[in-house]
Design a protein around this motif. Structure first.
Motif, PDB file in Angstrom:
ATOM      1  N   TYR A   1       0.831  -1.209   0.000  1.00  0.00           N
ATOM      2  CA  TYR A   1       0.000   0.000   0.000  1.00  0.00           C
ATOM      3  C   TYR A   1       0.863   1.255   0.000  1.00  0.00           C
ATOM      4  CZ  TYR A   1      -3.893  -3.132   0.946  1.00  0.00           C
ATOM      5  OH  TYR A   1      -4.815  -4.136   0.858  1.00  0.00           O
ATOM      6  N   TYR A   2       1.631   1.488   1.052  1.00  0.00           N
ATOM      7  CA  TYR A   2       2.401   2.722   1.173  1.00  0.00           C
ATOM      8  C   TYR A   2       3.378   2.895  -0.002  1.00  0.00           C
ATOM      9  CZ  TYR A   2       5.021   6.519   3.358  1.00  0.00           C
ATOM     10  OH  TYR A   2       5.608   7.736   3.618  1.00  0.00           O
TER      11      TYR A   2
ATOM     12  N   LEU B   1       6.297   9.821  -1.973  1.00  0.00           N
ATOM     13  CA  LEU B   1       6.498  11.004  -2.819  1.00  0.00           C
ATOM     14  C   LEU B   1       5.580  12.161  -2.431  1.00  0.00           C
ATOM     15  CD1 LEU B   1       6.761   9.282  -6.321  1.00  0.00           C
ATOM     16  CD2 LEU B   1       8.625  10.211  -4.923  1.00  0.00           C
ATOM     17  N   ILE B   2       4.709  11.909  -1.485  1.00  0.00           N
ATOM     18  CA  ILE B   2       3.691  12.889  -1.100  1.00  0.00           C
ATOM     19  C   ILE B   2       4.023  13.434   0.280  1.00  0.00           C
ATOM     20  CG2 ILE B   2       1.216  13.210  -0.672  1.00  0.00           C
ATOM     21  CD1 ILE B   2       0.749  10.745  -2.497  1.00  0.00           C
ATOM     22  N   PRO B   3       3.922  14.740   0.462  1.00  0.00           N
ATOM     23  CA  PRO B   3       4.239  15.297   1.784  1.00  0.00           C
ATOM     24  C   PRO B   3       3.180  14.950   2.829  1.00  0.00           C
ATOM     25  CG  PRO B   3       3.583  17.049   0.285  1.00  0.00           C
ATOM     26  CD  PRO B   3       3.632  15.780  -0.517  1.00  0.00           C
ATOM     27  N   HIS B   4       3.661  14.832   4.044  1.00  0.00           N
ATOM     28  CA  HIS B   4       2.805  14.648   5.215  1.00  0.00           C
ATOM     29  C   HIS B   4       2.039  15.951   5.437  1.00  0.00           C
ATOM     30  CE1 HIS B   4       1.759  13.392   9.290  1.00  0.00           C
ATOM     31  NE2 HIS B   4       2.128  14.585   9.694  1.00  0.00           N
TER      32      HIS B   4
ATOM     33  N   LEU C   1      -0.815  14.906   3.757  1.00  0.00           N
ATOM     34  CA  LEU C   1      -1.561  14.399   2.603  1.00  0.00           C
ATOM     35  C   LEU C   1      -1.181  12.947   2.325  1.00  0.00           C
ATOM     36  CD1 LEU C   1      -3.569  14.928   0.281  1.00  0.00           C
ATOM     37  CD2 LEU C   1      -1.627  15.816  -1.056  1.00  0.00           C
ATOM     38  N   ALA C   2       0.058  12.583   2.609  1.00  0.00           N
ATOM     39  CA  ALA C   2       0.508  11.197   2.408  1.00  0.00           C
ATOM     40  C   ALA C   2      -0.328  10.231   3.241  1.00  0.00           C
ATOM     41  CB  ALA C   2       1.983  11.061   2.762  1.00  0.00           C
TER      42      ALA C   2
END
Length: 190
Positions: free
Chosen positions: A76-77, A84-87, A89-90
């Motif tokens: 999943y992750y 690649l997505i900022p926290h 939103l990740a």
């Protein structure tokens, strides 16, 4: 500055497990036999890929948090490219990948980005163009707005599922509660 994590943060695992209960095998649940949000098909895939040992069963996941973590991280992750997505939103994206499948979560992300003129084909593929658009939009749009839009896309997906199959309406309250809790947790992280 945006924080990104190469592997599944413990807080993401902990929070998603709040929404994903123990073992279930409801005939009206499209996921089929599931434990901690992991379907029997996903478990079989994890065993085949060597993510977890052959001794892991769908029922053993109730007490085998390390196998759950490995499956969440690898299938999943990592597969949904949450790294690649900022926290935070990740986290919303990771939780959606567990709930809607990786391709479904990527489509939600692409739909979200398109709300901000991303002009992406919503195909469930997280390729170079999706990355480029994500990176550009993150610099222009407040994280809170991105999270709210992503969660709104999830709610729209829930309604679409029910419109196509009214028998799934039995799950709507749980789905909406989950989306609201993910939204609230993400906002607390900003």
């Amino acid at each position: 500055m945006f924080i990104k994590s190469d592997s599944l943060p413990a807080s993401y695992l902990q929070n998603t497990l709040q929404y994903e209960g123990g073992y279930v095998n409801r005939s009206d649940d499209k996921g089929g036999e599931t434990n901690r949000g992991i379907t029997i098909g996903t478990l079989q895939n994890a065993i085949q890929k060597g993510v977890v040992s052959k001794s892991v069963t769908i029922r053993s996941l109730t007490n085998d948090l390390e196998s759950v973590r490995k499956i969440y991280n690898d299938l999943y992750y990592a597969k949904a490219k949450c790294f690649l997505i900022p926290h935070p939103l990740a986290f919303a994206h990771f939780d959606a990948s567990v709930h809607h499948g990786v391709g479904g979560a990527i489509k939600l992300l692409q739909q979200t980005l398109n709300k901000f003129n991303g002009n992406l084909t919503v195909d469930g593929g997280f390729g170079p163009l999706t990355i480029k658009v994500l990176d550009a939009i993150i610099l222009k749009v407040a994280m809170k707005i991105l999270i709210d839009t992503y969660q709104d896309m999830r709610v729209a997906k829930f309604n679409s599922i029910i419109a196509k199959d009214p028998t799934q309406k039995v799950f709507i309250n749980g789905w909406l509660n989950r989306a609201a809790m993910v939204r609230a947790w993400c906002h607390q992280q900003e």
